[in-house]
Design an enzyme around this catalytic site. Structure first.
Site, PDB file in Angstrom:
ATOM      1  N   GLU A  57       0.430 -11.168  -2.728  1.00  0.00           N
ATOM      2  CA  GLU A  57       0.664 -10.069  -3.662  1.00  0.00           C
ATOM      3  C   GLU A  57       2.148  -9.995  -4.008  1.00  0.00           C
ATOM      4  O   GLU A  57       2.993  -9.889  -3.106  1.00  0.00           O
ATOM      5  CB  GLU A  57       0.212  -8.741  -3.035  1.00  0.00           C
ATOM      6  CG  GLU A  57       0.322  -7.552  -3.957  1.00  0.00           C
ATOM      7  CD  GLU A  57      -0.723  -7.546  -5.061  1.00  0.00           C
ATOM      8  OE1 GLU A  57      -0.502  -6.850  -6.078  1.00  0.00           O
ATOM      9  OE2 GLU A  57      -1.765  -8.226  -4.916  1.00  0.00           O
ATOM     10  N   TRP A  86      -8.404  -1.253 -13.054  1.00  0.00           N
ATOM     11  CA  TRP A  86      -9.257  -2.339 -12.564  1.00  0.00           C
ATOM     12  C   TRP A  86     -10.694  -1.940 -12.868  1.00  0.00           C
ATOM     13  O   TRP A  86     -11.207  -0.970 -12.320  1.00  0.00           O
ATOM     14  CB  TRP A  86      -9.066  -2.543 -11.069  1.00  0.00           C
ATOM     15  CG  TRP A  86      -9.970  -3.586 -10.481  1.00  0.00           C
ATOM     16  CD1 TRP A  86      -9.981  -4.919 -10.786  1.00  0.00           C
ATOM     17  CD2 TRP A  86     -10.989  -3.384  -9.502  1.00  0.00           C
ATOM     18  NE1 TRP A  86     -10.955  -5.570 -10.056  1.00  0.00           N
ATOM     19  CE2 TRP A  86     -11.593  -4.643  -9.258  1.00  0.00           C
ATOM     20  CE3 TRP A  86     -11.456  -2.274  -8.813  1.00  0.00           C
ATOM     21  CZ2 TRP A  86     -12.630  -4.817  -8.348  1.00  0.00           C
ATOM     22  CZ3 TRP A  86     -12.500  -2.438  -7.904  1.00  0.00           C
ATOM     23  CH2 TRP A  86     -13.073  -3.698  -7.677  1.00  0.00           C
ATOM     24  N   TRP A 102     -10.208  12.779 -30.146  1.00  0.00           N
ATOM     25  CA  TRP A 102     -11.398  12.205 -29.505  1.00  0.00           C
ATOM     26  C   TRP A 102     -12.006  11.056 -30.302  1.00  0.00           C
ATOM     27  O   TRP A 102     -13.224  10.941 -30.442  1.00  0.00           O
ATOM     28  CB  TRP A 102     -12.446  13.287 -29.235  1.00  0.00           C
ATOM     29  CG  TRP A 102     -11.969  14.314 -28.249  1.00  0.00           C
ATOM     30  CD1 TRP A 102     -11.542  15.577 -28.510  1.00  0.00           C
ATOM     31  CD2 TRP A 102     -11.826  14.137 -26.832  1.00  0.00           C
ATOM     32  NE1 TRP A 102     -11.152  16.209 -27.350  1.00  0.00           N
ATOM     33  CE2 TRP A 102     -11.321  15.348 -26.305  1.00  0.00           C
ATOM     34  CE3 TRP A 102     -12.075  13.085 -25.947  1.00  0.00           C
ATOM     35  CZ2 TRP A 102     -11.056  15.532 -24.954  1.00  0.00           C
ATOM     36  CZ3 TRP A 102     -11.815  13.266 -24.603  1.00  0.00           C
ATOM     37  CH2 TRP A 102     -11.316  14.476 -24.106  1.00  0.00           C
ATOM     38  N   VAL A 329     -10.010  -2.624  -3.572  1.00  0.00           N
ATOM     39  CA  VAL A 329     -10.331  -1.430  -2.791  1.00  0.00           C
ATOM     40  C   VAL A 329      -9.225  -1.169  -1.777  1.00  0.00           C
ATOM     41  O   VAL A 329      -8.811  -0.019  -1.580  1.00  0.00           O
ATOM     42  CB  VAL A 329     -11.703  -1.582  -2.104  1.00  0.00           C
ATOM     43  CG1 VAL A 329     -11.955  -0.427  -1.131  1.00  0.00           C
ATOM     44  CG2 VAL A 329     -12.816  -1.629  -3.148  1.00  0.00           C
ATOM     45  N   ARG A 331      -6.123  -2.073  -2.144  1.00  0.00           N
ATOM     46  CA  ARG A 331      -4.988  -1.591  -2.943  1.00  0.00           C
ATOM     47  C   ARG A 331      -5.132  -0.088  -3.215  1.00  0.00           C
ATOM     48  O   ARG A 331      -4.191   0.690  -3.058  1.00  0.00           O
ATOM     49  CB  ARG A 331      -4.936  -2.336  -4.274  1.00  0.00           C
ATOM     50  CG  ARG A 331      -3.766  -1.889  -5.172  1.00  0.00           C
ATOM     51  CD  ARG A 331      -3.949  -2.345  -6.616  1.00  0.00           C
ATOM     52  NE  ARG A 331      -4.138  -3.765  -6.754  1.00  0.00           N
ATOM     53  CZ  ARG A 331      -3.154  -4.673  -6.744  1.00  0.00           C
ATOM     54  NH1 ARG A 331      -1.904  -4.284  -6.592  1.00  0.00           N
ATOM     55  NH2 ARG A 331      -3.434  -5.954  -6.884  1.00  0.00           N
ATOM     56  N   ASP A 352     -11.146  11.337   8.313  1.00  0.00           N
ATOM     57  CA  ASP A 352     -12.484  11.877   8.510  1.00  0.00           C
ATOM     58  C   ASP A 352     -13.510  10.748   8.581  1.00  0.00           C
ATOM     59  O   ASP A 352     -13.385   9.724   7.917  1.00  0.00           O
ATOM     60  CB  ASP A 352     -12.840  12.816   7.352  1.00  0.00           C
ATOM     61  CG  ASP A 352     -14.271  13.317   7.441  1.00  0.00           C
ATOM     62  OD1 ASP A 352     -14.530  14.158   8.319  1.00  0.00           O
ATOM     63  OD2 ASP A 352     -15.116  12.850   6.655  1.00  0.00           O
ATOM     64  N   GLU A 407     -11.083  11.051  13.393  1.00  0.00           N
ATOM     65  CA  GLU A 407     -12.244  11.789  13.865  1.00  0.00           C
ATOM     66  C   GLU A 407     -13.266  10.771  14.340  1.00  0.00           C
ATOM     67  O   GLU A 407     -13.895  10.072  13.537  1.00  0.00           O
ATOM     68  CB  GLU A 407     -12.831  12.645  12.742  1.00  0.00           C
ATOM     69  CG  GLU A 407     -14.036  13.453  13.219  1.00  0.00           C
ATOM     70  CD  GLU A 407     -15.052  13.704  12.121  1.00  0.00           C
ATOM     71  OE1 GLU A 407     -15.767  14.712  12.228  1.00  0.00           O
ATOM     72  OE2 GLU A 407     -15.129  12.904  11.166  1.00  0.00           O
TER      73      GLU A 407
END
Length: 411
Positions: A57, A86, A102, A329, A331, A352, A407
């Protein structure tokens, strides 16, 4: 283990025979000797991933984990608006919103390779941004089947919901003045006395409380009681309020139910003034199934950020499960951690749902006894474990003050 130890072993390129300082651990607890091979295997997987990020990278781990600086929507000093996403399953990608009445096909992204898309919108003639601060924007994804899908940027920094609508909308957050923090990070406490808090239910009144209310009324009380840490729940934006923040839809957005991003920054700043560290209850174990205002099916496919099979769904939580082996993911999630520290000055995280991440069973129906065999056998998801190792390493490497808690049921 210090970040320096991991640096020495993690960036060497060749596989080490033993995880750093493992011999000391085995001296302390000889019962772990039986699992020495598995410990080294897991460490080796972590080191391979770290090395690939550093070498493959541009800019290495530092740039990779600050990708919020280049992904999503940004206003440049000259007034240009640039956007990078991405979206590997898209055939076409557009940005539209209040700024162009729009018109869904006026501003088309260009492909940048490897599933990435880029767009630059020039400024107005007088040099002001074409997309004003706090204006509504959307992405229009045209998938490979030609379907038109409305989506929010996964990197959205501020999303709001109109009272008459159940869907959250993205706003370009680009205030003319940035909040200036007055207090730095407090010293890391030797012993944590944590006050777990939910801003929305911090008032005795039958309404959703605000960041401002918490700052003015709850923080002084917490300080008086002698707590030195606050764990804030339900900060990452979540469309379903009753989920207590555990069905996240926008990972980079502070919940607008309680106020503006600047008001959350003030909350953290004032807590630091009291000498209290602030921990974010971070949810990287799963994500909401929402599509229009969440990550689910962002590019029109069932994969993208998640596993495109049975591993991609949590049956009990009715949510999506991340594919932690996917480069983009990693990144996204690692950058998400740095964002909350850099932008909001959080002092650490409580991760969590770590049990759900670690085990293929997600801990459902497991009667954990605490025996080592339950942690070192083949029921552990190595990909999820490596992500947690990367996250913990990265945080302590760049932020010596950081506090990380997981956790974990059945530890």
């Amino acid at each position: 283990m210090s970040s320096g130890d991991l640096d020495a072993a993690g960036r060497g390129g060749t596989a080490a025979e033993e995880a750093p300082l493992l011999h000391h651990l085995l001296e302390i607890d000889p019962q772990l000797k039986k699992y020495e091979k598995e410990i080294n295997r897991r460490y080796s997987e972590f080191r391979k991933r770290l090395t690939s990020i550093e070498t493959d990278e541009p800019g290495g781990l530092d740039t990779f984990t600050k990708s919020y600086e280049t992904f999503g929507l940004h206003v440049l000093p000259d007034g240009s608006v640039v956007c990078r996403e991405w979206c590997p399953g898209a055939k076409e990608l557009y940005l539209w919103g209040e700024f162009n009445d729009w018109n869904p096909q006026q501003f088309k992204f260009l492909q940048a390779g490897f599933g990435k898309w880029e767009l630059t919108i020039p400024p107005e003639p007088e040099g002001t941004p074409r997309v004003p601060h706090n204006s509504l924007v959307k992405l229009r994804v045209i998938d490979k089947d030609g379907k038109h899908l409305d989506r929010l940027s996964p990197w959205a920094r501020y999303v709001t919901r109109h009272e008459s609508n159940v869907i959250f909308d993205q706003r370009l957050w680009n205030p003319p003045k940035s909040y200036k923090f007055e207090n730095g990070h407090p010293s890391k406490p030797n012993r944590l006395r944590i006050y777990e808090a939910h801003v929305g239910i911090s008032s005795p009144e039958a309404k959703i409380a605000t960041y401002r209310h918490f700052t003015e009324n709850v923080l002084p009380h917490i300080a008086t009681l002698g707590y030195n840490a606050i764990q804030l729940m339900a900060v990452m934006e979540h469309a379903y309020y009753a989920s207590f923040g555990y069905q996240v839809t926008s990972f980079f957005a502070a919940s607008s139910r309680y106020g503006t991003p600047d008001e959350l920054k003030q909350l953290v700043d004032v807590a630091h003034g009291f000498g209290i560290v602030v921990l974010l209850d971070v949810v990287h174990s799963h994500a909401s199934k929402n599509t229009v205002d969440g990550l689910n099916q962002f590019d029109g496919s069932n994969g993208c950020f998640f596993h495109d099979n049975v591993r991609g769904a949590h049956k009990l939580w009715d949510s999506r499960l991340f594919n932690y082996r996917q480069w983009e993911v990693l990144r996204f999630l690692l950058s998400n951690l740095r964002w909350w520290i850099e932008e909001y000055q959080f002092d650490g995280f409580r991760f969590d749902g770590a049990t759900s991440m670690l085990y293929y069973s997600h801990g459902l129906g497991d009667g954990f006894s605490g025996h080592y065999e339950e942690y070192y056998d083949l029921t552990v998801d190595t990909e999820s474990l490596v992500y947690l190792m990367l996250a913990n390493y990265m945080l302590h490497h760049f932020y010596p003050f950081v506090i990380t808690i997981a956790e974990l049921l059945g530890a």
